[in-house]
Enzyme design. Structure first.
Site, PDB file in Angstrom:
ATOM      1  N   ASP A 257      87.590  84.750  99.712  1.00 55.69           N
ATOM      2  CA  ASP A 257      86.399  84.367  98.964  1.00 55.69           C
ATOM      3  C   ASP A 257      86.308  85.049  97.604  1.00 55.69           C
ATOM      4  O   ASP A 257      85.249  85.020  96.972  1.00 55.69           O
ATOM      5  CB  ASP A 257      85.140  84.703  99.772  1.00 55.69           C
ATOM      6  CG  ASP A 257      84.938  83.782 100.963  1.00 55.69           C
ATOM      7  OD1 ASP A 257      85.755  82.863 101.156  1.00 55.69           O
ATOM      8  OD2 ASP A 257      83.958  83.982 101.710  1.00 55.69           O
TER       9      ASP A 257
ATOM     10  N   HIS B 280      87.260  78.088 101.149  1.00 56.06           N
ATOM     11  CA  HIS B 280      86.117  77.181 101.283  1.00 56.06           C
ATOM     12  C   HIS B 280      86.281  75.953 100.392  1.00 56.06           C
ATOM     13  O   HIS B 280      86.877  76.026  99.317  1.00 56.06           O
ATOM     14  CB  HIS B 280      84.812  77.879 100.897  1.00 56.06           C
ATOM     15  CG  HIS B 280      84.351  78.906 101.872  1.00 56.06           C
ATOM     16  ND1 HIS B 280      83.642  78.592 103.005  1.00 56.06           N
ATOM     17  CD2 HIS B 280      84.508  80.251 101.880  1.00 56.06           C
ATOM     18  CE1 HIS B 280      83.367  79.711 103.668  1.00 56.06           C
ATOM     19  NE2 HIS B 280      83.887  80.728 103.005  1.00 56.06           N
TER      20      HIS B 280
ATOM     21  N   HIS C 284      83.928  89.038 107.014  1.00 54.93           N
ATOM     22  CA  HIS C 284      82.840  88.121 107.331  1.00 54.93           C
ATOM     23  C   HIS C 284      83.189  87.237 108.525  1.00 54.93           C
ATOM     24  O   HIS C 284      84.343  86.841 108.702  1.00 54.93           O
ATOM     25  CB  HIS C 284      82.495  87.261 106.118  1.00 54.93           C
ATOM     26  CG  HIS C 284      81.746  88.015 105.057  1.00 54.93           C
ATOM     27  ND1 HIS C 284      81.685  87.609 103.742  1.00 54.93           N
ATOM     28  CD2 HIS C 284      81.018  89.170 105.122  1.00 54.93           C
ATOM     29  CE1 HIS C 284      80.956  88.465 103.045  1.00 54.93           C
ATOM     30  NE2 HIS C 284      80.545  89.420 103.854  1.00 54.93           N
TER      31      HIS C 284
ATOM     32  N   ASP D 204      82.758  84.183 109.262  1.00 54.17           N
ATOM     33  CA  ASP D 204      83.391  82.884 109.040  1.00 54.17           C
ATOM     34  C   ASP D 204      84.842  83.014 108.577  1.00 54.17           C
ATOM     35  O   ASP D 204      85.461  82.028 108.143  1.00 54.17           O
ATOM     36  CB  ASP D 204      82.570  82.030 108.052  1.00 54.17           C
ATOM     37  CG  ASP D 204      82.469  82.636 106.669  1.00 54.17           C
ATOM     38  OD1 ASP D 204      82.614  83.864 106.537  1.00 54.17           O
ATOM     39  OD2 ASP D 204      82.229  81.874 105.699  1.00 54.17           O
ATOM     40  N   HIS D 205      85.391  84.217 108.724  1.00 56.01           N
ATOM     41  CA  HIS D 205      86.821  84.448 108.470  1.00 56.01           C
ATOM     42  C   HIS D 205      87.518  85.118 109.654  1.00 56.01           C
ATOM     43  O   HIS D 205      88.744  85.107 109.719  1.00 56.01           O
ATOM     44  CB  HIS D 205      87.008  85.298 107.213  1.00 56.01           C
ATOM     45  CG  HIS D 205      86.585  84.590 105.964  1.00 56.01           C
ATOM     46  ND1 HIS D 205      87.467  84.097 105.037  1.00 56.01           N
ATOM     47  CD2 HIS D 205      85.351  84.256 105.509  1.00 56.01           C
ATOM     48  CE1 HIS D 205      86.801  83.490 104.066  1.00 56.01           C
ATOM     49  NE2 HIS D 205      85.512  83.586 104.332  1.00 56.01           N
TER      50      HIS D 205
ATOM     51  N   HIS E 145      83.396  90.625  96.297  1.00 57.52           N
ATOM     52  CA  HIS E 145      82.684  89.870  97.332  1.00 57.52           C
ATOM     53  C   HIS E 145      82.338  90.810  98.481  1.00 57.52           C
ATOM     54  O   HIS E 145      81.198  90.851  98.949  1.00 57.52           O
ATOM     55  CB  HIS E 145      83.565  88.718  97.800  1.00 57.52           C
ATOM     56  CG  HIS E 145      82.968  87.867  98.871  1.00 57.52           C
ATOM     57  ND1 HIS E 145      81.838  87.102  98.675  1.00 57.52           N
ATOM     58  CD2 HIS E 145      83.355  87.649 100.163  1.00 57.52           C
ATOM     59  CE1 HIS E 145      81.551  86.456  99.795  1.00 57.52           C
ATOM     60  NE2 HIS E 145      82.448  86.767 100.713  1.00 57.52           N
TER      61      HIS E 145
ATOM     62  N   HIS F 246      88.979  89.494 104.622  1.00 55.75           N
ATOM     63  CA  HIS F 246      87.775  90.325 104.669  1.00 55.75           C
ATOM     64  C   HIS F 246      87.052  90.105 105.988  1.00 55.75           C
ATOM     65  O   HIS F 246      87.470  89.285 106.812  1.00 55.75           O
ATOM     66  CB  HIS F 246      86.872  90.073 103.470  1.00 55.75           C
ATOM     67  CG  HIS F 246      86.266  88.710 103.374  1.00 55.75           C
ATOM     68  ND1 HIS F 246      87.010  87.573 103.159  1.00 55.75           N
ATOM     69  CD2 HIS F 246      84.965  88.300 103.448  1.00 55.75           C
ATOM     70  CE1 HIS F 246      86.203  86.525 103.093  1.00 55.75           C
ATOM     71  NE2 HIS F 246      84.963  86.933 103.279  1.00 55.75           N
TER      72      HIS F 246
END
Length: 254
Positions: A132, A170, A57, A59-60, A113, A55
């Site tokens: 996530d 995570h 975001h 932090d990915h 998400h 996805h």
């Protein structure tokens, strides 16, 4: 067939290097940062050929641009999120397959998400890279989807074989276990697992991957259609999606 190496990044993210030792192809799943990934590749003598994104975001995807510039790798991600995925070369959708050397992953659309979230399931390797959508004893926040979508996505993942290894993105497991115990304190599988998790974290060890069969017994977000869970949140007899939404609300406030 595949070698899977976990790379801790940021404060609690995991990037996964997925390597076919026979032909040398290597994918990085959700590279939040470039430097730790590049260092892990160099340490193993692996060359990056693919990036698999679940996805959009940051932090990915934060390391995508630098890794692609350095390696010329192919970036794979959801067609539905093409406008939000950096460097996307190969858009995929639900039911498509992605080949990495001798291994093949099925693409699963798992919105909730985010609206374009996908997962990669390497059936022959019993490996699920789910970003996530599903965590060890938890699930992601419902930023863009609806309870119906998210419960449908989790139910779909729950249908995979018990032997599936869950490679989530995570290290949230200790907090997830505390919340799960607040919902189902008498679940024996959960109680036993929470003790193991505490021991692993005290020793600085990862709790990921987990086994999907164990998640089915202890993860409250996979148990919304179980009478015991519904009763525990005061919704005996309610539709599973209502139970899921209530558990998600409680976790958001926990």
């Amino acid at each position: 067939m595949l070698q899977i190496h976990q790379v801790p990044v940021l404060s609690d993210n995991y990037v996964y290097l997925v390597h076919d030792p026979e032909d040398g192809m290597t994918a990085a799943v959700d590279p939040a940062e470039s430097e730790p990934v590049a260092e892990a590749l160099a340490a193993r003598g692996w060359s990056l050929t693919h990036i698999l994104l679940t996805h959009h975001h940051h932090d990915h995807v934060g390391g995508v641009a630098a890794l692609k510039a350095a390696s010329g790798c192919t970036v794979v991600g959801a067609r539905a999120d093409a406008g939000r995925l950096p460097g996307l070369d190969h858009p995929v959708a639900d039911g498509d397959t992605v080949t990495l050397g001798r291994a093949t992953a099925q693409v699963l659309a798992v919105p909730g998400h985010t609206r374009g979230h996908i997962a990669y399931w390497f059936d022959a390797e019993s490996a699920l890279f789910c970003g996530d959508t599903l965590f060890v004893l938890g699930c992601g926040r419902m930023f863009e989807g609806t309870p119906e979508e998210f419960w449908g996505s989790l139910s779909r993942l729950r249908d995979l074989p018990d032997s599936t290894r869950v490679y989530c993105a995570h290290e949230y497991t200790a907090a997830n276990a505390r919340f799960a115990l607040s919902v189902e304190p008498d679940n024996p599988e959960l109680v036993a697992w929470a003790g193991e998790i505490d021991d692993l974290r005290r020793r600085g060890l990862s709790t990921v991957p987990s086994l999907l069969g164990r998640e089915k017994l202890a993860n409250p977000f996979l148990r919304a259609d179980r009478p015991a869970l519904a009763s525990a949140v005061g919704l005996a007899g309610a539709a599973p999606v209502e139970v899921f939404a209530e558990v998600r609300r409680r976790k958001d406030r926990f």
